[in-house]
Design a protein around this motif. Structure first.
Motif, PDB file in Angstrom:
ATOM      1  N   ASP A 159      58.734  26.023  90.589  1.00 16.63           N
ATOM      2  CA  ASP A 159      59.419  24.753  90.833  1.00 16.63           C
ATOM      3  C   ASP A 159      58.737  23.937  91.926  1.00 16.63           C
ATOM      4  OD1 ASP A 159      61.290  25.311  88.929  1.00 16.63           O
ATOM      5  OD2 ASP A 159      62.753  26.177  90.326  1.00 16.63           O
ATOM      6  N   ASP A 160      57.962  24.624  92.818  1.00 15.00           N
ATOM      7  CA  ASP A 160      57.329  23.873  93.920  1.00 15.00           C
ATOM      8  C   ASP A 160      55.880  23.499  93.603  1.00 15.00           C
ATOM      9  OD1 ASP A 160      56.393  26.478  94.078  1.00 15.00           O
ATOM     10  OD2 ASP A 160      56.567  26.628  96.264  1.00 15.00           O
ATOM     11  N   ASP A 161      55.475  23.560  92.333  1.00 13.75           N
ATOM     12  CA  ASP A 161      54.107  23.178  91.973  1.00 13.75           C
ATOM     13  C   ASP A 161      54.003  21.747  91.428  1.00 13.75           C
ATOM     14  OD1 ASP A 161      52.711  25.347  92.900  1.00 13.75           O
ATOM     15  OD2 ASP A 161      52.556  26.374  90.973  1.00 13.75           O
ATOM     16  N   THR A 162      54.988  20.893  91.700  1.00  8.81           N
ATOM     17  CA  THR A 162      54.852  19.488  91.285  1.00  8.81           C
ATOM     18  C   THR A 162      53.935  18.784  92.301  1.00  8.81           C
ATOM     19  OG1 THR A 162      56.692  18.797  92.662  1.00  8.81           O
ATOM     20  CG2 THR A 162      57.238  19.469  90.431  1.00  8.81           C
ATOM     21  N   PRO A 163      53.231  17.704  91.878  1.00  6.89           N
ATOM     22  CA  PRO A 163      52.284  17.048  92.796  1.00  6.89           C
ATOM     23  C   PRO A 163      52.917  16.641  94.129  1.00  6.89           C
ATOM     24  CG  PRO A 163      52.041  16.181  90.577  1.00  6.89           C
ATOM     25  CD  PRO A 163      53.215  17.112  90.535  1.00  6.89           C
ATOM     26  N   GLU A 164      54.159  16.115  94.128  1.00  8.74           N
ATOM     27  CA  GLU A 164      54.802  15.659  95.380  1.00  8.74           C
ATOM     28  C   GLU A 164      55.065  16.844  96.300  1.00  8.74           C
ATOM     29  OE1 GLU A 164      56.516  15.234  92.325  1.00  8.74           O
ATOM     30  OE2 GLU A 164      55.224  13.504  91.956  1.00  8.74           O
ATOM     31  N   THR A 165      55.559  17.943  95.729  1.00  9.77           N
ATOM     32  CA  THR A 165      55.876  19.106  96.568  1.00  9.77           C
ATOM     33  C   THR A 165      54.607  19.763  97.087  1.00  9.77           C
ATOM     34  OG1 THR A 165      57.826  19.390  95.201  1.00  9.77           O
ATOM     35  CG2 THR A 165      57.317  21.178  96.693  1.00  9.77           C
ATOM     36  N   VAL A 166      53.552  19.765  96.273  1.00 11.90           N
ATOM     37  CA  VAL A 166      52.278  20.338  96.738  1.00 11.90           C
ATOM     38  C   VAL A 166      51.799  19.558  97.966  1.00 11.90           C
ATOM     39  CG1 VAL A 166      49.837  20.650  96.157  1.00 11.90           C
ATOM     40  CG2 VAL A 166      51.601  21.339  94.520  1.00 11.90           C
ATOM     41  N   THR A 167      51.928  18.237  97.947  1.00 19.82           N
ATOM     42  CA  THR A 167      51.526  17.412  99.093  1.00 19.82           C
ATOM     43  C   THR A 167      52.328  17.803 100.329  1.00 19.82           C
ATOM     44  OG1 THR A 167      51.000  15.618  97.597  1.00 19.82           O
ATOM     45  CG2 THR A 167      51.313  15.003  99.895  1.00 19.82           C
ATOM     46  N   ARG A 168      53.637  18.037 100.158  1.00 20.32           N
ATOM     47  CA  ARG A 168      54.475  18.426 101.302  1.00 20.32           C
ATOM     48  C   ARG A 168      54.095  19.817 101.823  1.00 20.32           C
ATOM     49  NH1 ARG A 168      58.915  15.478  99.020  1.00 20.32           N
ATOM     50  NH2 ARG A 168      59.585  17.294  97.842  1.00 20.32           N
ATOM     51  N   ARG A 169      53.764  20.721 100.905  1.00 20.51           N
ATOM     52  CA  ARG A 169      53.364  22.081 101.327  1.00 20.51           C
ATOM     53  C   ARG A 169      52.052  22.036 102.117  1.00 20.51           C
ATOM     54  NH1 ARG A 169      53.346  24.661  95.613  1.00 20.51           N
ATOM     55  NH2 ARG A 169      52.327  26.443  96.604  1.00 20.51           N
ATOM     56  N   LEU A 170      51.140  21.160 101.684  1.00 20.04           N
ATOM     57  CA  LEU A 170      49.862  21.055 102.408  1.00 20.04           C
ATOM     58  C   LEU A 170      50.084  20.487 103.811  1.00 20.04           C
ATOM     59  CD1 LEU A 170      47.540  19.835  99.498  1.00 20.04           C
ATOM     60  CD2 LEU A 170      47.433  22.045 100.651  1.00 20.04           C
ATOM     61  N   LYS A 171      51.017  19.536 103.926  1.00 16.92           N
ATOM     62  CA  LYS A 171      51.352  18.953 105.251  1.00 16.92           C
ATOM     63  C   LYS A 171      51.936  20.031 106.167  1.00 16.92           C
ATOM     64  CE  LYS A 171      51.075  15.133 107.180  1.00 16.92           C
ATOM     65  NZ  LYS A 171      49.815  14.726 106.746  1.00 16.92           N
ATOM     66  N   ALA A 172      52.878  20.828 105.604  1.00 11.55           N
ATOM     67  CA  ALA A 172      53.489  21.909 106.396  1.00 11.55           C
ATOM     68  C   ALA A 172      52.417  22.890 106.848  1.00 11.55           C
ATOM     69  CB  ALA A 172      54.559  22.633 105.571  1.00 11.55           C
ATOM     70  N   TYR A 173      51.441  23.133 105.969  1.00 11.19           N
ATOM     71  CA  TYR A 173      50.347  24.048 106.328  1.00 11.19           C
ATOM     72  C   TYR A 173      49.577  23.496 107.534  1.00 11.19           C
ATOM     73  CZ  TYR A 173      45.910  26.436 106.254  1.00 11.19           C
ATOM     74  OH  TYR A 173      44.803  27.154 106.648  1.00 11.19           O
ATOM     75  N   GLN A 174      49.248  22.190 107.471  1.00 16.65           N
ATOM     76  CA  GLN A 174      48.456  21.599 108.563  1.00 16.65           C
ATOM     77  C   GLN A 174      49.192  21.675 109.892  1.00 16.65           C
ATOM     78  OE1 GLN A 174      47.593  17.766 106.697  1.00 16.65           O
ATOM     79  NE2 GLN A 174      45.424  18.111 107.147  1.00 16.65           N
ATOM     80  N   THR A 175      50.471  21.298 109.883  1.00 15.29           N
ATOM     81  CA  THR A 175      51.175  21.204 111.160  1.00 15.29           C
ATOM     82  C   THR A 175      51.646  22.565 111.668  1.00 15.29           C
ATOM     83  OG1 THR A 175      53.213  20.701 109.996  1.00 15.29           O
ATOM     84  CG2 THR A 175      51.978  18.829 110.808  1.00 15.29           C
ATOM     85  N   GLN A 176      52.125  23.444 110.760  1.00 17.72           N
ATOM     86  CA  GLN A 176      52.744  24.684 111.241  1.00 17.72           C
ATOM     87  C   GLN A 176      51.861  25.925 111.123  1.00 17.72           C
ATOM     88  OE1 GLN A 176      56.222  23.277 108.819  1.00 17.72           O
ATOM     89  NE2 GLN A 176      57.309  24.611 110.236  1.00 17.72           N
ATOM     90  N   THR A 177      50.948  25.943 110.136  1.00 20.40           N
ATOM     91  CA  THR A 177      50.183  27.179 109.911  1.00 20.40           C
ATOM     92  C   THR A 177      48.795  27.149 110.537  1.00 20.40           C
ATOM     93  OG1 THR A 177      51.438  27.504 107.879  1.00 20.40           O
ATOM     94  CG2 THR A 177      49.480  28.860 108.142  1.00 20.40           C
ATOM     95  N   GLU A 178      48.154  25.985 110.582  1.00 23.34           N
ATOM     96  CA  GLU A 178      46.810  25.955 111.175  1.00 23.34           C
ATOM     97  C   GLU A 178      46.771  26.509 112.603  1.00 23.34           C
ATOM     98  OE1 GLU A 178      44.302  22.838 108.424  1.00 23.34           O
ATOM     99  OE2 GLU A 178      44.973  22.122 110.392  1.00 23.34           O
TER     100      GLU A 178
END
Ligand code: G5P
Ligand code: MG
Length: 216
Positions: free
Chosen positions: A161-180
């Motif tokens: 369910d989280d593989d839609t283009p909009e959600t993928v963009t949000r997951r990448l943002k979360a990765y940059q801010t919280q996981t990097e």
């Protein structure tokens, strides 16, 4: 290869960087037990546990679930693997999670899959998953033997369910801010190993050589 001592590793990388794909190759070659935080959460959603129902909207929106929830879940699963070698995939994802893990276990090595965001976006929309096991396929890269069916069980595959283009963009943002920042955390401990590339088949031989040396 049979491991000569208990070995504990973490695989990191942005959403869709190939953590699940590489993890299954590592477990096949080195016999570590694979534990994926995402698979664990999706298992809870599928089984409609209280935790799964509570976390579903968070995951579907591409946001991270709270640190204390996921840390408790993973650390209690790891307790069952006492004296076993393991590979964590998708955990830790924040510095606070990394500190929680550090409080209990020594991690031998952290493998970071450094794959460009553009490559990732194309992959995720063509991913199919066998939800009970977490086995992943891709229409172009590693299609199932029979379209829409898992190779091992023959059960149907599903799209996340989280593989839609909009959600993928949000997951990448979360990765940059919280996981990097977690990468910095492990770099400063001297246990981060970075593998850069756009294709899993080219990254894998480097990981294999690295782990062969590390585990003997
Ligand atoms: P997950 O489940 O941990 P992500 O977003 O970190 O999810 P994801 O999407 O599972 O990571 P992956 O495992 O890195 O990606 O990649 P993969 O599945 O192996 O490969 C992606 C696709 O590309 C597949 O179709 C594969 O076949 C294909 N592929 C692989 N290599 C190649 C290649 O070389 N070429 C091509 N063409 N294709 C290839 O987390 C999900 C959610 O759970 C929560 C969060 O909400 C998160 O968003 N969560 C947590 N929240 C807080 N803290 C934590 N620790 C959390 N863990 C999970
Ligand atoms: Mg995965």
């Amino acid at each position: 290869m049979v491991l000569q001592r208990v070995f504990r590793a973490v695989v990191m990388g942005p959403p869709g960087s190939g953590k699940g794909t590489i993890s299954s190759r590592i477990t096949k070659s080195f016999g570590l037990t694979h534990l994926s935080s995402g698979d664990l959460l999706r298992g809870n959603i599928k089984a409609k546990t209280d935790l799964g129902l509570l976390m579903k909207s968070c995951i579907d929106n591409g946001q991270l679930v709270p640190d204390d929830v996921i840390s408790r879940l993973i650390l209690s699963d790891l307790r069952r693997l006492e004296n076993k070698s393991w590979l964590l995939d998708g955990f830790p994802r924040t510095v606070s999670q990394a500190e929680a893990l550090d409080g209990v276990y020594n991690v031998d090595t952290v493998l970071n899959l450094d794959v460009p965001f553009q490559t990732i976006k194309e992959r995720l929309t063509s991913r199919w998953t066998h939800l009970p096991s977490g086995r992943v396929y891709n229409i172009d890269f590693n299609p199932p033997k029979v379209a829409g069916m898992d190779d091992v069980t023959g059960e149907p595959l599903a799209q996340r369910d989280d593989d839609t283009p909009e959600t993928v963009t949000r997951r990448l943002k979360a990765y940059q801010t919280q996981t990097e920042p977690v990468l910095e955390y492990y770099r400063s401990k001297g246990i981060l190993e970075v593998f850069s590339g756009t294709e899993t088949n080219k990254i894998w031989p480097h990981i294999h050589v690295f782990l062969s040396k590390k585990t003997t």
